[in-house]
Design a protein around this motif. Structure first.
Motif, PDB file in Angstrom:
ATOM      1  N   CYS A 125       9.648   1.056  -0.009  1.00  0.00           N
ATOM      2  CA  CYS A 125       8.841   0.015  -0.624  1.00  0.00           C
ATOM      3  C   CYS A 125       7.562   0.637  -1.162  1.00  0.00           C
ATOM      4  O   CYS A 125       7.208   1.761  -0.813  1.00  0.00           O
ATOM      5  CB  CYS A 125       8.536  -1.097   0.368  1.00  0.00           C
ATOM      6  N   THR A 126       6.901  -0.095  -2.018  1.00  0.00           N
ATOM      7  CA  THR A 126       5.654   0.372  -2.614  1.00  0.00           C
ATOM      8  C   THR A 126       4.611  -0.724  -2.451  1.00  0.00           C
ATOM      9  O   THR A 126       4.841  -1.861  -2.857  1.00  0.00           O
ATOM     10  CB  THR A 126       5.868   0.705  -4.105  1.00  0.00           C
ATOM     11  N   PHE A 127       3.486  -0.377  -1.827  1.00  0.00           N
ATOM     12  CA  PHE A 127       2.412  -1.338  -1.582  1.00  0.00           C
ATOM     13  C   PHE A 127       1.190  -0.988  -2.421  1.00  0.00           C
ATOM     14  O   PHE A 127       0.778   0.181  -2.465  1.00  0.00           O
ATOM     15  CB  PHE A 127       1.969  -1.308  -0.118  1.00  0.00           C
ATOM     16  N   PRO A 128       0.559  -1.981  -3.073  1.00  0.00           N
ATOM     17  CA  PRO A 128      -0.721  -1.716  -3.723  1.00  0.00           C
ATOM     18  C   PRO A 128      -1.778  -1.452  -2.647  1.00  0.00           C
ATOM     19  O   PRO A 128      -2.002  -2.299  -1.780  1.00  0.00           O
ATOM     20  CB  PRO A 128      -1.036  -2.995  -4.488  1.00  0.00           C
ATOM     21  N   VAL A 129      -2.392  -0.299  -2.677  1.00  0.00           N
ATOM     22  CA  VAL A 129      -3.371   0.075  -1.654  1.00  0.00           C
ATOM     23  C   VAL A 129      -4.501  -0.946  -1.598  1.00  0.00           C
ATOM     24  O   VAL A 129      -4.982  -1.296  -0.516  1.00  0.00           O
ATOM     25  CB  VAL A 129      -3.899   1.504  -1.909  1.00  0.00           C
ATOM     26  N   GLU A 130      -4.891  -1.465  -2.734  1.00  0.00           N
ATOM     27  CA  GLU A 130      -5.976  -2.437  -2.809  1.00  0.00           C
ATOM     28  C   GLU A 130      -5.677  -3.716  -2.005  1.00  0.00           C
ATOM     29  O   GLU A 130      -6.589  -4.405  -1.565  1.00  0.00           O
ATOM     30  CB  GLU A 130      -6.206  -2.792  -4.284  1.00  0.00           C
ATOM     31  N   GLN A 131      -4.397  -4.036  -1.802  1.00  0.00           N
ATOM     32  CA  GLN A 131      -4.018  -5.255  -1.090  1.00  0.00           C
ATOM     33  C   GLN A 131      -3.773  -5.040   0.407  1.00  0.00           C
ATOM     34  O   GLN A 131      -3.497  -5.986   1.130  1.00  0.00           O
ATOM     35  CB  GLN A 131      -2.779  -5.877  -1.736  1.00  0.00           C
ATOM     36  N   ILE A 132      -3.867  -3.800   0.870  1.00  0.00           N
ATOM     37  CA  ILE A 132      -3.685  -3.521   2.293  1.00  0.00           C
ATOM     38  C   ILE A 132      -4.954  -3.951   3.025  1.00  0.00           C
ATOM     39  O   ILE A 132      -6.040  -3.476   2.724  1.00  0.00           O
ATOM     40  CB  ILE A 132      -3.386  -2.030   2.539  1.00  0.00           C
ATOM     41  N   GLN A 133      -4.789  -4.870   3.983  1.00  0.00           N
ATOM     42  CA  GLN A 133      -5.942  -5.399   4.707  1.00  0.00           C
ATOM     43  C   GLN A 133      -6.345  -4.508   5.873  1.00  0.00           C
ATOM     44  O   GLN A 133      -7.524  -4.390   6.190  1.00  0.00           O
ATOM     45  CB  GLN A 133      -5.630  -6.807   5.216  1.00  0.00           C
ATOM     46  N   SER A 134      -5.355  -3.920   6.544  1.00  0.00           N
ATOM     47  CA  SER A 134      -5.655  -2.998   7.624  1.00  0.00           C
ATOM     48  C   SER A 134      -4.540  -1.976   7.738  1.00  0.00           C
ATOM     49  O   SER A 134      -3.406  -2.231   7.321  1.00  0.00           O
ATOM     50  CB  SER A 134      -5.858  -3.723   8.960  1.00  0.00           C
TER      51      SER A 134
END
Length: 90
Positions: free
Chosen positions: A63-72
């Motif tokens: 999967c690929t996550f936008p780093v900006e949207q990672i809360q913790s």
């Protein structure tokens, strides 16, 4: 700070530092986004026109996550072998 994009990417955040540790030490990370907590193997960053992403994997999929949207983000004590995730067939 990376300024190749219209909006600069700051990689000096606590989130990026934890991701970097996970990448360097090959340990699983616990990532919170919204109401979900994911335990993933961080594989590499992807730089896209709309920002920085983390490409990662769990036991079943990548999967690929936008780093900006990672809360913790926190590291676990569980090690992984990056080559095993990168070389598996879909």
């Amino acid at each position: 700070k990376l300024e190749l994009l219209p909006k600069p990417v700051n990689m000096q955040t606590d989130i990026c530092q934890k991701i970097n540790e996970g990448l360097d030490d090959e340990v699983l990370l616990q990532i919170t986004m919204g109401d979900h907590v994911y335990t993933v193997a961080p594989l590499y960053y992807i730089l896209r026109p709309d920002g920085l992403y983390l490409h990662c994997a769990d036991q079943n999929q990548t999967c690929t996550f936008p780093v900006e949207q990672i809360q913790s983000c926190s590291r676990t004590e569980t090690e992984f072998d990056r080559d095993r995730f990168l070389n598996r067939t879909p």
